[in-house]
Design a protein around this motif. Sequence first.
Motif, short mmCIF file in Angstrom:
data_model
loop_
_atom_site.label_atom_id
_atom_site.label_comp_id
_atom_site.label_asym_id
_atom_site.label_seq_id
_atom_site.Cartn_x
_atom_site.Cartn_y
_atom_site.Cartn_z
N GLU A 192 17.57 -27.98 8.98
CA GLU A 192 17.42 -26.55 8.70
C GLU A 192 18.78 -25.91 8.42
OE1 GLU A 192 15.24 -24.67 11.79
OE2 GLU A 192 13.46 -25.92 11.53
N ALA A 193 19.75 -26.74 8.04
CA ALA A 193 21.10 -26.25 7.76
C ALA A 193 21.21 -25.86 6.28
CB ALA A 193 22.13 -27.31 8.12
N ASN A 194 22.39 -25.32 5.91
CA ASN A 194 22.65 -24.94 4.53
C ASN A 194 24.05 -25.41 4.15
OD1 ASN A 194 24.33 -23.07 5.84
ND2 ASN A 194 22.75 -21.48 5.79
N ALA A 195 24.59 -24.80 3.09
CA ALA A 195 25.88 -25.26 2.57
C ALA A 195 27.01 -25.06 3.57
CB ALA A 195 26.19 -24.52 1.26
N GLU A 196 26.85 -24.17 4.52
CA GLU A 196 27.91 -23.96 5.52
C GLU A 196 28.10 -25.17 6.43
OE1 GLU A 196 26.96 -20.43 7.61
OE2 GLU A 196 27.29 -19.09 5.89
N ALA A 197 27.11 -26.05 6.45
CA ALA A 197 27.19 -27.24 7.31
C ALA A 197 27.89 -28.41 6.63
CB ALA A 197 25.79 -27.66 7.73
N ASN A 199 30.34 -31.20 5.52
CA ASN A 199 31.43 -31.91 6.20
C ASN A 199 31.35 -31.81 7.72
OD1 ASN A 199 32.68 -32.54 3.63
ND2 ASN A 199 33.39 -30.42 3.59
N SER A 200 30.17 -31.52 8.25
CA SER A 200 30.01 -31.45 9.70
C SER A 200 28.88 -32.40 10.12
CB SER A 200 29.67 -30.02 10.15
OG SER A 200 28.44 -29.60 9.60
N GLU A 201 28.89 -32.74 11.40
CA GLU A 201 27.88 -33.64 11.96
C GLU A 201 26.73 -32.81 12.51
OE1 GLU A 201 27.55 -37.46 15.04
OE2 GLU A 201 29.32 -36.15 15.04
N LEU A 202 25.51 -33.23 12.23
CA LEU A 202 24.30 -32.53 12.69
C LEU A 202 23.50 -33.45 13.59
CD1 LEU A 202 23.14 -31.06 9.24
CD2 LEU A 202 24.58 -29.94 10.95
N GLU A 203 22.83 -32.87 14.55
CA GLU A 203 21.91 -33.60 15.42
C GLU A 203 20.52 -33.07 15.13
OE1 GLU A 203 21.21 -36.72 17.90
OE2 GLU A 203 23.19 -36.01 17.23
N ILE A 204 19.71 -33.88 14.48
CA ILE A 204 18.39 -33.45 14.02
C ILE A 204 17.32 -34.11 14.89
CG2 ILE A 204 16.83 -33.30 12.05
CD1 ILE A 204 19.26 -33.73 10.24
N GLU A 205 16.42 -33.30 15.41
CA GLU A 205 15.35 -33.83 16.26
C GLU A 205 14.48 -34.79 15.46
OE1 GLU A 205 11.68 -32.21 19.11
OE2 GLU A 205 12.94 -30.80 17.96
#
Length: 245
Positions: A192-197, A199-205
């Motif tokens: 549910e992220a966008n362009a602001e994310a 180069n970052s790491e996400l934790e997706i359920e």
Amino acid sequence: MQVVSWLPRTELPFAAPSRPELLVLPEPPAEPVITRPVAKVAIAPSPPVARPKIEVPRPSVTPRPASKAVADVEAAPVKAKAVLLPPPRFALQLLRAGRCLVLVELPTGSAFQSRDPAYLLLKDMLRAAGLPDSPQIIGEPVRWPLLRRGSVDQGPEAAREFVQGFLMARLEEAECACLWLVGLPAVRFASEANAEAFNSELEIEGLGSAWALPGLELLMDEPQRKADVWQAMRRLMARWKQNDE
């Protein structure tokens, strides 16, 4: 015959003249008039006819309590009418490189060709990350919308559910140390992220750890973005290298 006197109607010839007193007829005795007292009856004026009083029901001053159904409707918040958003349009390809899955946006909407500039850039990125630079293509590209016509909801939420379900099924087939999300559609509909994310790491359920990257076409148009990608890669590289060991 008890006739006291008799007088002829006409004068008889050769008759002696009649005595005058005999020509006077005696008046019959007057009958006594009996006067009866008339009782005076006082006629009282008739009382005026009383008209029936009609009671017109008037509303009570105290308001009647509303029924439970009406009270529930009045207390319920007004829900805004749902607005159907137009379906997004994108094409994504899933690849496997070592212990990483790569969900990458297809810039032209068509499958990668061996000499496509975008595909060559992806191979360079995989090589720099210490992963095989000849990734395995998994299945056909995911294109959205699925249907050109029809009343089926194909909005952003439906697209996100489809992409996430597709990835979960692939993750059950083999272990994945990190999921690469390359391009805005991959980032937006796998999470549910966008362009602001970027180069970052996400934790997706349900999907675990993921890395959000700009699209290949954007990296070619804006080469200065590659430095940010390289710095982020150095921070995350240990994740899939530890798994290789």
